[in-house]
Design an enzyme around this catalytic site. Sequence first.
Site, short mmCIF file in Angstrom:
data_model
loop_
_atom_site.label_atom_id
_atom_site.label_comp_id
_atom_site.label_asym_id
_atom_site.label_seq_id
_atom_site.Cartn_x
_atom_site.Cartn_y
_atom_site.Cartn_z
N ASP A 44 2.17 -14.56 12.52
CA ASP A 44 1.03 -15.18 11.85
C ASP A 44 0.12 -14.06 11.34
O ASP A 44 -0.50 -13.35 12.14
CB ASP A 44 0.27 -16.07 12.83
CG ASP A 44 -0.80 -16.91 12.15
OD1 ASP A 44 -1.27 -16.50 11.07
OD2 ASP A 44 -1.17 -17.96 12.69
N LYS A 97 -7.83 -15.73 16.10
CA LYS A 97 -8.03 -15.33 14.70
C LYS A 97 -9.49 -15.02 14.37
O LYS A 97 -9.95 -15.22 13.26
CB LYS A 97 -7.50 -16.42 13.75
CG LYS A 97 -6.02 -16.71 13.95
CD LYS A 97 -5.53 -17.87 13.13
CE LYS A 97 -4.07 -18.17 13.45
NZ LYS A 97 -3.56 -19.35 12.76
N GLU A 140 0.84 -1.21 0.00
CA GLU A 140 0.00 0.00 0.00
C GLU A 140 0.87 1.25 0.00
O GLU A 140 1.67 1.47 0.92
CB GLU A 140 -0.93 0.02 1.22
CG GLU A 140 -1.80 1.26 1.27
CD GLU A 140 -2.69 1.32 2.50
OE1 GLU A 140 -3.34 2.36 2.70
OE2 GLU A 140 -2.72 0.34 3.26
N HIS A 155 -2.73 10.43 -1.56
CA HIS A 155 -2.87 9.15 -2.25
C HIS A 155 -2.86 9.32 -3.76
O HIS A 155 -2.34 8.47 -4.49
CB HIS A 155 -4.16 8.44 -1.80
CG HIS A 155 -3.98 7.65 -0.54
ND1 HIS A 155 -3.59 6.33 -0.55
CD2 HIS A 155 -4.10 7.99 0.77
CE1 HIS A 155 -3.51 5.89 0.69
NE2 HIS A 155 -3.80 6.87 1.51
#
Length: 589
Positions: A476, A400, A268, A574
């Site tokens: 993770d 998670k 990004e 951006h």
Amino acid sequence: MEARHRTTKGALHPQIQPHRRGKDSDSHSLKASDALPLPLYLTNAVFFVLFFSVVYYLLLRWREKIRNSTPLHVVTLSEIAAVVTFVASFIYLLGFFGIGFVQSLIIPRASHEDIMDEDDIHDYDGLLLKEDTRPVPCAAAPQSHDCKIASPKPTTKVIGDHMPPTVLPLSSQEDEEIVRSVAEGKIPSYALESKLGDCRRAAAIRREALQHITGKSLMGLPLEGFDYNAILGQCCEMPVGYVQIPVGIAGPLLLNGMEYSVPMATTEGCLVASANRGCKAIYASGGATSILLRDGMTRAPVVRFGTAKRAAELKFFLEDPLNFEALSLVFNSSSRFGRLQSIKCAIAGKNLYVRFSCSTGDAMGMNMVSKGVQNVMDFLNNEFPDMDVIGISGNYCSDKKPAAVNWIEGRGKSVVCEAVIKEEVVKKVLKTDVASLVELNMLKNLTGSAMAGALGGFNAHASNIVSAIFLATGQDPAQNIESSHCITMMEAVNDGKDLHISVTMPSIEVGTVGGGTQLASQSACLNLLGVKGASKEAPGSNSRLLATIVAGAVLAGELSLMSALAAGQLVNSHMKYNRSNKDVSNPSS
């Protein structure tokens, strides 16, 4: 599959196959499957049966001799045959790859000169010069003032004190046969590493078979330049390549009096630049302070009883302080670093959810906790034989998944980080003012998130920073879900001149050993932060420090993005930095 003039790295070109002895060397190259006439699965079955049969027979014979006081060295013809069969089957089973070891006994290993003569070696080097040459930086060749083309030598395996007769891996012709077998389902793709004993070669063959099966090209997915041995049985199964993610550096982040250069792996645009601006503002204001509030990984099995009364009895037993010492001894015996901290239970009818929390040293600790919990479950079966363990994880952990229990109770490392940003820094570096930031934070991060029914999402973009650091340091990635739980608070201090900003993150799940942290790239990023591996002086201190750095980086990211929103800079930045006009399909653009 057609034979092509194409090789994989380290494979012999079809035009320069090794010379074999014998008149049939040009028409047939020997393979392991040529040693015995039976199919491989039948051959394996025969030798397994022979091995265990003769062992059983010999044990029976020797027991009879001992009973009858007969000397063991006195053997009959059948016993001699059994011993010979035992040795042969044992040698075969040691080979692991089937009849390759047997073939080496049947067909003598040729000398180096018989397999590849001097002309072949020159031809092979010439082939590599044409197909595997690459430019290297001048610094890599100090003996020359000009950058030149370097020709890597073929990778060989040294056996004893001499070079091997062939260049590994095996010929591309044999590889193509294996590719065909994988594509036809004769060889399982997952078994290539164990059958070939070469992880890189297995990945190349699996990749080629996948392209044949799907008819899709994997040309853009790199294969070379990665240590596939490092991930075997640890990080990723059935690899066909690896994904490249650029790593940027934000900082220095001044945190608790120390400076850190924070690695962030992301695709990004503006993210690293934004975090870097936040670090600059924090540095110019004297730094940030990060405090670890709690450190405990959780696992929560679900068990079931015949009645709710029995489930309640186990709940009372587990939560009784008098029983905690015995349970902790059972739990702690499973690991050098895992230490049980607390047990909390939730009951639903006759089902009981038991949430164990424990410290795990410098490891993230999921496997460590699961092992300890399994020990406790086995222990409890003696006291509660009617207990039925439905699953070692009952989602009350909760791993998670967004869950209120993690937001309230915490999981992993619970951290709060704060800083006071001076008024002049807010104006000059962040291009806004304190009042605008405080108002935007209240209406966006607090009220707006409440209107959306957010769970742990009272922030601007904490997950952006957490994900980037997780990818760079081998964490993770899926645990970004609960690790990004964060509430960002802002208020004016010092008579309204300066800005106090804080982030509270109750469930940062990180480790500095195990999993992806052992890979070369991720290990380098951990080393950059000074938290690589396990701390010998204070076990667990490296992972705790990493958690505080994550919180500090999130603080910088929140500060910068909120300032961009308050100043109306988000869209413009951006458009300027996150939209490339270069045509990536055209290398010359």
